[in-house]
Design a protein around this motif. Sequence first.
Motif, PDB file in Angstrom:
ATOM      1  N   VAL A   4      -1.698 -18.213   6.911  1.00  0.00           N
ATOM      2  CA  VAL A   4      -0.317 -18.022   7.362  1.00  0.00           C
ATOM      3  C   VAL A   4      -0.324 -17.399   8.753  1.00  0.00           C
ATOM      4  O   VAL A   4      -0.902 -16.323   8.960  1.00  0.00           O
ATOM      5  CB  VAL A   4       0.462 -17.134   6.384  1.00  0.00           C
ATOM      6  N   ILE A   5       0.320 -18.091   9.692  1.00  0.00           N
ATOM      7  CA  ILE A   5       0.374 -17.637  11.078  1.00  0.00           C
ATOM      8  C   ILE A   5       1.814 -17.248  11.421  1.00  0.00           C
ATOM      9  O   ILE A   5       2.720 -18.081  11.379  1.00  0.00           O
ATOM     10  CB  ILE A   5      -0.090 -18.744  12.050  1.00  0.00           C
ATOM     11  N   GLY A   6       2.032 -15.992  11.741  1.00  0.00           N
ATOM     12  CA  GLY A   6       3.346 -15.534  12.159  1.00  0.00           C
ATOM     13  C   GLY A   6       3.599 -15.888  13.610  1.00  0.00           C
ATOM     14  O   GLY A   6       2.693 -15.823  14.444  1.00  0.00           O
ATOM     15  N   LEU A   7       4.823 -16.281  13.919  1.00  0.00           N
ATOM     16  CA  LEU A   7       5.208 -16.612  15.291  1.00  0.00           C
ATOM     17  C   LEU A   7       6.430 -15.793  15.686  1.00  0.00           C
ATOM     18  O   LEU A   7       7.459 -15.809  14.985  1.00  0.00           O
ATOM     19  CB  LEU A   7       5.536 -18.101  15.434  1.00  0.00           C
ATOM     20  N   THR A   8       6.318 -15.067  16.785  1.00  0.00           N
ATOM     21  CA  THR A   8       7.473 -14.351  17.291  1.00  0.00           C
ATOM     22  C   THR A   8       8.468 -15.344  17.890  1.00  0.00           C
ATOM     23  O   THR A   8       8.091 -16.457  18.270  1.00  0.00           O
ATOM     24  CB  THR A   8       7.065 -13.313  18.345  1.00  0.00           C
ATOM     25  N   CYS A   9       9.724 -14.942  17.956  1.00  0.00           N
ATOM     26  CA  CYS A   9      10.789 -15.861  18.351  1.00  0.00           C
ATOM     27  C   CYS A   9      11.568 -15.342  19.548  1.00  0.00           C
ATOM     28  O   CYS A   9      11.566 -14.148  19.841  1.00  0.00           O
ATOM     29  CB  CYS A   9      11.763 -16.060  17.186  1.00  0.00           C
ATOM     30  N   ALA A  21      11.027 -23.076  19.760  1.00  0.00           N
ATOM     31  CA  ALA A  21      10.778 -24.508  19.932  1.00  0.00           C
ATOM     32  C   ALA A  21       9.793 -24.993  18.864  1.00  0.00           C
ATOM     33  O   ALA A  21       8.793 -24.331  18.561  1.00  0.00           O
ATOM     34  CB  ALA A  21      10.222 -24.775  21.324  1.00  0.00           C
ATOM     35  N   ARG A  22      10.058 -26.163  18.315  1.00  0.00           N
ATOM     36  CA  ARG A  22       9.241 -26.672  17.206  1.00  0.00           C
ATOM     37  C   ARG A  22       7.830 -27.069  17.643  1.00  0.00           C
ATOM     38  O   ARG A  22       6.959 -27.242  16.788  1.00  0.00           O
ATOM     39  CB  ARG A  22       9.946 -27.864  16.560  1.00  0.00           C
ATOM     40  N   ASN A  23       7.588 -27.192  18.936  1.00  0.00           N
ATOM     41  CA  ASN A  23       6.229 -27.480  19.398  1.00  0.00           C
ATOM     42  C   ASN A  23       5.232 -26.445  18.877  1.00  0.00           C
ATOM     43  O   ASN A  23       4.080 -26.771  18.579  1.00  0.00           O
ATOM     44  CB  ASN A  23       6.173 -27.498  20.928  1.00  0.00           C
ATOM     45  N   TYR A  24       5.668 -25.176  18.792  1.00  0.00           N
ATOM     46  CA  TYR A  24       4.774 -24.118  18.302  1.00  0.00           C
ATOM     47  C   TYR A  24       4.414 -24.346  16.833  1.00  0.00           C
ATOM     48  O   TYR A  24       3.234 -24.301  16.456  1.00  0.00           O
ATOM     49  CB  TYR A  24       5.456 -22.754  18.433  1.00  0.00           C
ATOM     50  N   THR A  25       5.423 -24.546  15.998  1.00  0.00           N
ATOM     51  CA  THR A  25       5.148 -24.693  14.566  1.00  0.00           C
ATOM     52  C   THR A  25       4.365 -25.967  14.279  1.00  0.00           C
ATOM     53  O   THR A  25       3.494 -25.986  13.405  1.00  0.00           O
ATOM     54  CB  THR A  25       6.455 -24.682  13.761  1.00  0.00           C
ATOM     55  N   GLU A  29       0.724 -26.306  12.397  1.00  0.00           N
ATOM     56  CA  GLU A  29       0.525 -27.223  11.269  1.00  0.00           C
ATOM     57  C   GLU A  29      -0.579 -28.232  11.553  1.00  0.00           C
ATOM     58  O   GLU A  29      -1.411 -28.525  10.683  1.00  0.00           O
ATOM     59  CB  GLU A  29       1.838 -27.945  10.957  1.00  0.00           C
ATOM     60  N   ALA A  30      -0.593 -28.781  12.779  1.00  0.00           N
ATOM     61  CA  ALA A  30      -1.633 -29.753  13.149  1.00  0.00           C
ATOM     62  C   ALA A  30      -3.014 -29.118  13.118  1.00  0.00           C
ATOM     63  O   ALA A  30      -4.013 -29.805  12.870  1.00  0.00           O
ATOM     64  CB  ALA A  30      -1.341 -30.329  14.530  1.00  0.00           C
ATOM     65  N   ALA A  31      -3.078 -27.804  13.361  1.00  0.00           N
ATOM     66  CA  ALA A  31      -4.353 -27.089  13.352  1.00  0.00           C
ATOM     67  C   ALA A  31      -4.771 -26.654  11.949  1.00  0.00           C
ATOM     68  O   ALA A  31      -5.869 -26.119  11.770  1.00  0.00           O
ATOM     69  CB  ALA A  31      -4.262 -25.867  14.269  1.00  0.00           C
ATOM     70  N   GLY A  32      -3.899 -26.870  10.953  1.00  0.00           N
ATOM     71  CA  GLY A  32      -4.244 -26.526   9.582  1.00  0.00           C
ATOM     72  C   GLY A  32      -3.667 -25.226   9.073  1.00  0.00           C
ATOM     73  O   GLY A  32      -4.007 -24.775   7.970  1.00  0.00           O
ATOM     74  N   LEU A 220      -7.399 -31.251  23.791  1.00  0.00           N
ATOM     75  CA  LEU A 220      -8.090 -30.057  24.250  1.00  0.00           C
ATOM     76  C   LEU A 220      -7.250 -28.817  23.947  1.00  0.00           C
ATOM     77  O   LEU A 220      -7.778 -27.771  23.554  1.00  0.00           O
ATOM     78  CB  LEU A 220      -8.354 -30.146  25.755  1.00  0.00           C
ATOM     79  N   PHE A 221      -5.935 -28.938  24.094  1.00  0.00           N
ATOM     80  CA  PHE A 221      -5.055 -27.790  23.900  1.00  0.00           C
ATOM     81  C   PHE A 221      -4.794 -27.513  22.427  1.00  0.00           C
ATOM     82  O   PHE A 221      -4.482 -26.380  22.052  1.00  0.00           O
ATOM     83  CB  PHE A 221      -3.763 -27.994  24.695  1.00  0.00           C
ATOM     84  N   LEU A 222      -4.959 -28.511  21.582  1.00  0.00           N
ATOM     85  CA  LEU A 222      -4.895 -28.268  20.144  1.00  0.00           C
ATOM     86  C   LEU A 222      -6.065 -27.408  19.698  1.00  0.00           C
ATOM     87  O   LEU A 222      -5.951 -26.631  18.744  1.00  0.00           O
ATOM     88  CB  LEU A 222      -4.890 -29.589  19.378  1.00  0.00           C
ATOM     89  N   SER A 223      -7.196 -27.506  20.400  1.00  0.00           N
ATOM     90  CA  SER A 223      -8.387 -26.738  20.023  1.00  0.00           C
ATOM     91  C   SER A 223      -8.137 -25.237  20.067  1.00  0.00           C
ATOM     92  O   SER A 223      -8.775 -24.473  19.330  1.00  0.00           O
ATOM     93  CB  SER A 223      -9.566 -27.100  20.928  1.00  0.00           C
ATOM     94  N   ILE A 224      -7.198 -24.786  20.900  1.00  0.00           N
ATOM     95  CA  ILE A 224      -6.867 -23.357  20.962  1.00  0.00           C
ATOM     96  C   ILE A 224      -6.220 -22.921  19.651  1.00  0.00           C
ATOM     97  O   ILE A 224      -6.566 -21.880  19.084  1.00  0.00           O
ATOM     98  CB  ILE A 224      -5.949 -23.084  22.169  1.00  0.00           C
ATOM     99  N   PHE A 225      -5.302 -23.721  19.148  1.00  0.00           N
ATOM    100  CA  PHE A 225      -4.655 -23.408  17.872  1.00  0.00           C
ATOM    101  C   PHE A 225      -5.633 -23.557  16.710  1.00  0.00           C
ATOM    102  O   PHE A 225      -5.584 -22.788  15.741  1.00  0.00           O
ATOM    103  CB  PHE A 225      -3.441 -24.308  17.676  1.00  0.00           C
TER     104      PHE A 225
END
Length: 240
Positions: A4-9, A21-25, A29-32, A220-225
Amino acid sequence: MGPVIGLTCSHDMQNDRIWLARNYTRAVEAAGGIPLLLDYSGNAGVFKKLVNYLDGVILTGGVDVDPVFFDQEPSPACGEIDPERDCFEMELTRLFLSAGLPVLGICRGMQVLNIAAGGDIYQDIYSGSQRGIQHRQQAPRWHPTHDIEVVKGTLLERITGGGKIRVNSFHHQAVRKIAPGFIVSARSSDGVVEGIERPDLPFVVGIQCHPETMWPRDKLFLSIFQALVRAAACRGDIPS
């Protein structure tokens, strides 16, 4: 089930709403991972529960940070601030650092990470100097507009492969004095800090660009997540 990853808003202060923005969530999700949006709270009990429940946290982008948190008066170039968000994120960040849990700071989030740990920022990188690079791009948010150089031997190099990476850019503030225990992991050609990390903890990373808007076109940027989620799955023990 993933970590579970918390995201500030961000905060619509006029209408008292939080939003993200839904790009974060979608990136989480794409990162698992499982994204969870965090509302603001000043309750100590809530903070303790968040640290116990969450496996990692992302400090997202947003408005400027109140300079009171790094003992400065606001400059004329300082923009909109959100006092409730600042207080919540500073406390949350310090608790996660104390617990050794994974933290990813993006844009404003990198600046919050550095300030919460004892560093500071430039209130405006253009005040009093002439920068050679446009850091507030006039291009789609997914489009990379300038290079950064990743520092060798850093976690960011392990994640991305290092060298020069072309990134997007939407900021006028930037890390100045690096917080104790942190190192610079990337810079732009004009010297602006584009990445920081804390090498004594498994995953504490700040990046100035916005990978959440770039990963659908460049994995490449998905690898960070993905690196954050791997670390969170082990509650901080990132695999090499």
